[in-house]
Enzyme design. Sequence first.
Site, PDB file in Angstrom:
ATOM      1  N   GLU A   2      -1.599   0.249   6.314  1.00  0.00           N
ATOM      2  CA  GLU A   2      -3.053   0.052   6.292  1.00  0.00           C
ATOM      3  C   GLU A   2      -3.513  -1.192   5.531  1.00  0.00           C
ATOM      4  OE1 GLU A   2      -5.564   3.322   5.333  1.00  0.00           O
ATOM      5  OE2 GLU A   2      -4.551   4.707   6.667  1.00  0.00           O
ATOM      6  N   GLU A  15       0.117   8.952  10.006  1.00  0.00           N
ATOM      7  CA  GLU A  15      -0.667   9.781   9.079  1.00  0.00           C
ATOM      8  C   GLU A  15      -1.824  10.435   9.813  1.00  0.00           C
ATOM      9  OE1 GLU A  15      -2.258   7.942   5.486  1.00  0.00           O
ATOM     10  OE2 GLU A  15      -0.384   6.822   5.249  1.00  0.00           O
TER      11      GLU A  15
HETATM   12  C1  BGC Z   1      -3.616   6.243   3.076  1.00  0.00           C
HETATM   13  C2  BGC Z   1      -3.167   7.305   2.110  1.00  0.00           C
HETATM   14  C3  BGC Z   1      -4.369   8.130   1.693  1.00  0.00           C
HETATM   15  C4  BGC Z   1      -4.958   8.787   2.918  1.00  0.00           C
HETATM   16  C5  BGC Z   1      -6.163   9.660   2.644  1.00  0.00           C
HETATM   17  C6  BGC Z   1      -4.612   6.704   4.097  1.00  0.00           C
HETATM   18  O1  BGC Z   1      -5.570   5.733   4.249  1.00  0.00           O
HETATM   19  O2  BGC Z   1      -2.518   5.617   3.677  1.00  0.00           O
HETATM   20  O3  BGC Z   1      -2.533   6.717   1.025  1.00  0.00           O
HETATM   21  O4  BGC Z   1      -4.067   9.059   0.721  1.00  0.00           O
HETATM   22  O5  BGC Z   1      -5.378   7.803   3.820  1.00  0.00           O
HETATM   23  O6  BGC Z   1      -7.204   8.922   2.104  1.00  0.00           O
END
Ligand code: BGC
Length: 521
Positions: A172, A379
């Site tokens: 990101e 993610e």
């Molecule tokens: C990030 C994580 C973060 C998650 C929730 C993502 O943008 O890679 O590190 O904890 O979102 O905010």
Amino acid sequence: MHISAKDLAALIPTDFTLGVATAAFQIEGALTEDGRGPAGWDMFSAKDGAIVENHSPAVACDHYHRMPDDVALMKQLGVDSYRFSLSWSRIQPNGSGPVNPAGLAFYDRLLDELLANGISPMLTLYHWDTPLALDDAGGWMNRDTAYRLAEFAAIAAAAYGDRVARWCTINEPATVTTNGYTLGLHSPGEALMLNALPTVHHQLLGHGLAMQALRAAGVPGEVGMTNVYSPMVPNSINPLDKISAGLMDLAQNRLYADPVLTGKYPDLIRAAKFFGSFDHPDEDMDIISQPLDFYGLNYYMPTKVAVGPGEGAVPASMAEAMGSDLSAAGNGATPFHVKPWPEADITSYGWPVKPEYMRVALKEMAERYPNLPPVIITEGGASFEDIIVRDKSTNTTFIPDERRLKYLSDHIQSALQATAPGGEAEAIELRGYYVWSLMDNFEWSAGYNQPFGLLHVNRETLERTPKASYFWFQELIEERNLAAAAGAAVAQAASGEPDDVAVPSAAEVPDDGVTTSGASA
Ligand code: BGC
């Protein structure tokens, strides 16, 4: 309601990875142990008011000391793969120069532990915790940081190349630029607004150079990078809202995806004068757009955009959850702003829960980038306040996080349906979904107040307790394994092989490897 685990499992193609993700700074703790050098985030989070309620990352989840137990919990969960990141300054305390053997050894142990438990490692080189020495030299405003990342990639390749199945160079870059350098909400806390643009190019160059280093080292694993993607939705039919959403899409999505996937920054950005502030050699674009083995996409939510400065760049409730009123930057300074999504279910961050926009995200990606490599959702997840229920008679604890469970189920379902034959993003080969996160952790400027975990972490005892979402994910993986074994049996029967060739059931999957349909690496 959500689809049953069994029905969801039936939608999962072969070679699809079900995994969990974390990042070093969010879980490890042990910031001053065994020769780790400081990261910019250590300093940033020590500033009064930088983190909600001044929460400290010093202990985080104490994963540095509890790693084998955490791997055991992943084994019990049954995941195919674990995505984690390296703490750069644990390995290279100054971000350049000598390596710290004790730091290297930690990830050696982690990799061995994962493989011994049949979990395929996915390693992210850079998940935001820049070594302080590099931040002091300008961080991502300084082109040299990109070369330092490549040097770090070569160190990691030499040490871990034999065991890592998937490499993710950076995570990101959009969030680092927006939160770290544009608005000052994250380390290094700079509110440079448009002057932050060089950090985009330098991070992408860092990705490209790191990729070159991994390829030069001949690592056998797949190599890719991760961008976050949020579909931008105009607040109304007002054409100015539409233009605003388009600009936001350029600034948050295409600015990072186009260079990597097409070798060009978006035309409008190239045409804009401010882009001149980071002139770069043409060759950079070839380095940035090298072919990837996979493209990592983080999807959490869509964003509703309206014209004008509004009351601030993002809704007050979201800014507050991130520990800021954005009075230093963003308020009144942006030509458009993010609107709350009043009719939507929202997470405790204030993020709208809109699984149908996962489909939109994938469709837009497929349309924009015809040569997209296989995609992995690296993610996805949701923060909700958890209720802890204790049964005194059995002395057991239960955490019924139905909303998180439903979020995950609905989003995985949407991603699978959109990319299935006949789906609007069928051109995409979707290879996996990693839940953010294995456990509740240090959520950057929101401290410990935004729990995303499948495992609850007690802040006093640090004890891990599986939530309902953990058991649901476990069931999904079991159902997927059963379906895969049944599919293999049918295929075998159809191929005319003798009946007595045994097909292992999920329960018989050997300990030394992931033999289900999900193990792609
Ligand atoms: C990030 C994580 C973060 C998650 C929730 C993502 O943008 O890679 O590190 O904890 O979102 O905010």
